[in-house]
Design a protein around this motif. Structure first.
Motif, short mmCIF file in Angstrom:
data_model
loop_
_atom_site.label_atom_id
_atom_site.label_comp_id
_atom_site.label_asym_id
_atom_site.label_seq_id
_atom_site.Cartn_x
_atom_site.Cartn_y
_atom_site.Cartn_z
N THR A 55 0.84 -1.19 0.00
CA THR A 55 0.00 0.00 0.00
C THR A 55 0.88 1.24 0.00
O THR A 55 2.05 1.21 0.39
CB THR A 55 -0.91 0.05 1.24
OG1 THR A 55 -0.10 0.18 2.41
CG2 THR A 55 -1.76 -1.21 1.35
N HIS A 56 0.27 2.35 -0.42
CA HIS A 56 0.99 3.62 -0.39
C HIS A 56 1.30 4.03 1.05
O HIS A 56 2.34 4.63 1.32
CB HIS A 56 0.17 4.70 -1.09
CG HIS A 56 0.13 4.53 -2.58
ND1 HIS A 56 1.07 5.08 -3.41
CD2 HIS A 56 -0.73 3.84 -3.38
CE1 HIS A 56 0.79 4.76 -4.66
NE2 HIS A 56 -0.28 4.00 -4.66
N PHE A 112 -1.52 10.79 -2.43
CA PHE A 112 -2.93 11.15 -2.22
C PHE A 112 -3.19 11.05 -0.72
O PHE A 112 -3.29 9.95 -0.17
CB PHE A 112 -3.82 10.18 -2.99
CG PHE A 112 -5.25 10.65 -3.16
CD1 PHE A 112 -5.91 11.39 -2.18
CD2 PHE A 112 -5.95 10.34 -4.30
CE1 PHE A 112 -7.21 11.82 -2.34
CE2 PHE A 112 -7.26 10.76 -4.49
CZ PHE A 112 -7.89 11.49 -3.50
N VAL A 113 -3.29 12.21 -0.07
CA VAL A 113 -3.52 12.24 1.37
C VAL A 113 -5.01 12.15 1.65
O VAL A 113 -5.82 12.82 1.01
CB VAL A 113 -2.90 13.50 2.00
CG1 VAL A 113 -3.29 13.63 3.46
CG2 VAL A 113 -1.38 13.46 1.86
N THR A 114 -5.37 11.33 2.61
CA THR A 114 -6.78 11.13 2.97
C THR A 114 -7.45 12.46 3.26
O THR A 114 -6.93 13.29 4.02
CB THR A 114 -6.88 10.22 4.22
OG1 THR A 114 -6.20 9.00 3.95
CG2 THR A 114 -8.33 9.94 4.56
N GLY A 157 -8.14 14.63 0.85
CA GLY A 157 -7.90 15.50 -0.29
C GLY A 157 -9.00 15.39 -1.33
O GLY A 157 -9.63 14.34 -1.47
N ASP A 162 -5.13 7.69 -11.70
CA ASP A 162 -5.40 6.84 -10.54
C ASP A 162 -4.12 6.13 -10.09
O ASP A 162 -3.39 5.57 -10.91
CB ASP A 162 -6.47 5.80 -10.91
CG ASP A 162 -6.83 4.91 -9.73
OD1 ASP A 162 -6.74 5.37 -8.59
OD2 ASP A 162 -7.20 3.75 -9.98
N SER A 185 -4.28 3.90 -7.38
CA SER A 185 -4.74 2.87 -6.45
C SER A 185 -3.93 1.60 -6.59
O SER A 185 -3.62 1.16 -7.69
CB SER A 185 -6.22 2.54 -6.71
OG SER A 185 -7.02 3.68 -6.51
N HIS A 231 -4.71 6.00 -0.51
CA HIS A 231 -4.56 7.14 0.39
C HIS A 231 -3.53 6.89 1.48
O HIS A 231 -3.28 5.75 1.87
CB HIS A 231 -5.90 7.46 1.06
CG HIS A 231 -6.97 7.88 0.11
ND1 HIS A 231 -8.14 8.45 0.53
CD2 HIS A 231 -7.05 7.83 -1.24
CE1 HIS A 231 -8.90 8.72 -0.51
NE2 HIS A 231 -8.26 8.34 -1.60
#
Length: 373
Positions: free
Chosen positions: A143-144, A173-175, A177, A185, A187, A193
């Motif tokens: 995961t990121h 991608f910060v949660t 945002g 994308d 993902s 996120h």
């Protein structure tokens, strides 16, 4: 110290087939002017410098010009790669370019080795593809959050030894945002996120990836892209953050960028859009227009462009919605009949004689091309 935070230049990108290279060059002019006028010490570019891994030559030339002009203005530059960039290509010659005051950080293994400028430690975290760093970093998940969390743990460990103010550049991608239609994308396994808390312990975080300016916390911000790259960005104010640092963020002011041509969205009946005087302000905009006429008007784009010459996207959404009709039988029917039925269905009336002749000629030409292939 004064830091100018910018990101997501996407050099080489077009807008619905309209070239943006001149508008991007105007942004570079603006950036250099701000650096000089505001006595900026460091320009932080948080990824997506180019729009694709193999950028066109005019985009590479513009990037080269931008960096040369910033060096001439005696400002340091810290730049990371984003998910649109080729990290290897953008990072070519990084160790040599360092000497000129341009610090390219595209290698994940260098994320926790800072560039120290006047006592401030700048850490560049390039876009981290979780699958590529999972093995070398022995991560538990792909995961990121896991990838960026590992990099930040190493950065905090370095800061604990070093002390002093710090700036982190990251492309993520910060949660919380708000995305637009123009970001690619990222993902992975449904988890794209990362929490804003991942950046705890840093004086300022210069984010890239999302194209709208956003403040995730007092110290964590997105600058957004310098130009609108989709119609979903019609309400955005584009620009850069001018951040004044000491041991903390003293102030952060948003510096708007020039708008070569604004973008907008219009919706309504064709005749109303053509007649309403209050829509005159949109006549110089790039436009996305949705027509709500119950019957699809003929030559709608041609008529719209008489008043709105920069209309780029047109779609139809009839008022009240289209009535459900049984799907016509397709198997065994001549292609021209199927196509003419489609015209009748979407427009509410049959094709004219000239249109039918043109349609049949196009089908015949396509069939002939396939036969000769």
């Amino acid at each position: 110290m004064r830091v100018l935070h910018t990101s997501d230049w996407h050099l080489g990108r077009s807008f619905h087939r309209e070239s943006l290279i001149e508008a991007q060059a105007a942004f570079v002019d603006h950036l250099v002017e701000v650096v000089r006028a505001e006595r900026v010490d460091v320009v932080a570019v948080s990824g997506d410098v180019y729009d694709r891994a193999l950028p066109p030559v005019d985009a590479v030339a513009l990037c080269n010009e931008a960096l040369a002009r910033l060096v001439a203005a005696r400002v340091r530059v810290v730049m990371i790669s984003g998910n649109h960039d080729s990290a290897r290509r953008l990072g070519f010659g990084a160790s040599l370019i360092d000497a000129a005051g341009v610090h390219l950080r595209t290698d994940p293994e260098l994320a926790w080795e800072p560039v120290v400028i006047d006592g401030v430690a700048f850490y560049g975290i390039p876009y981290l593809e979780p699958e590529l760093v999972r093995g070398p970093w022995e991560l538990d998940s792909r995961t990121h959050g896991a990838a960026l969390g590992h990099a930040m743990d190493r950065i905090r460990a370095d800061l604990a030894r070093r002390g002093g103010p710090s700036v982190v550049l990251a492309h993520a991608f910060v949660t919380g945002g708000e995305a637009s239609d123009s970001e690619r994308d990222i993902s992975v396994g449904g988890v794209a996120h990362v929490p804003v808390s991942a950046f705890d312990g840093v004086t300022y975080v210069a984010l890239g990836h999302l194209h709208g300016r956003q403040q995730m916390s007092d110290t964590v911000r997105y600058s957004g892209s310098p130009l609108a790259y989709s119609f979903s960005e019609a309400g955005h104010v584009k620009g850069s953050w001018l951040v004044e640092l000491s041991d903390s963020v003293q102030r952060a002011d948003f510096v708007p960028a020039p708008v070569p041509r604004p973008v907008g969205r219009l919706r309504g009946l064709l005749d109303d859009l053509l007649d309403r005087p209050d829509l005159a302000r949109y006549e110089d905009h790039w436009l996305q227009i949705v027509l709500t006429d119950p019957v699809r008007p003929k030559a709608a784009m041609d008529r719209l462009r008489v008043r709105f010459p920069h209309t780029l996207a047109l779609s139809f959404d009839p008022e009240g919605g289209a009535a459900a009709v049984p799907a016509p039988r397709l198997a065994g029917r001549p292609e021209a009949e199927v196509a003419l039925d489609f015209v009748r269905e979407v427009r509410g009336e049959a094709a004219s004689g000239d249109e039918e002749e043109l349609l049949r000629a196009a089908i015949e030409a396509s069939r002939l091309k396939e036969a000769l292939a």
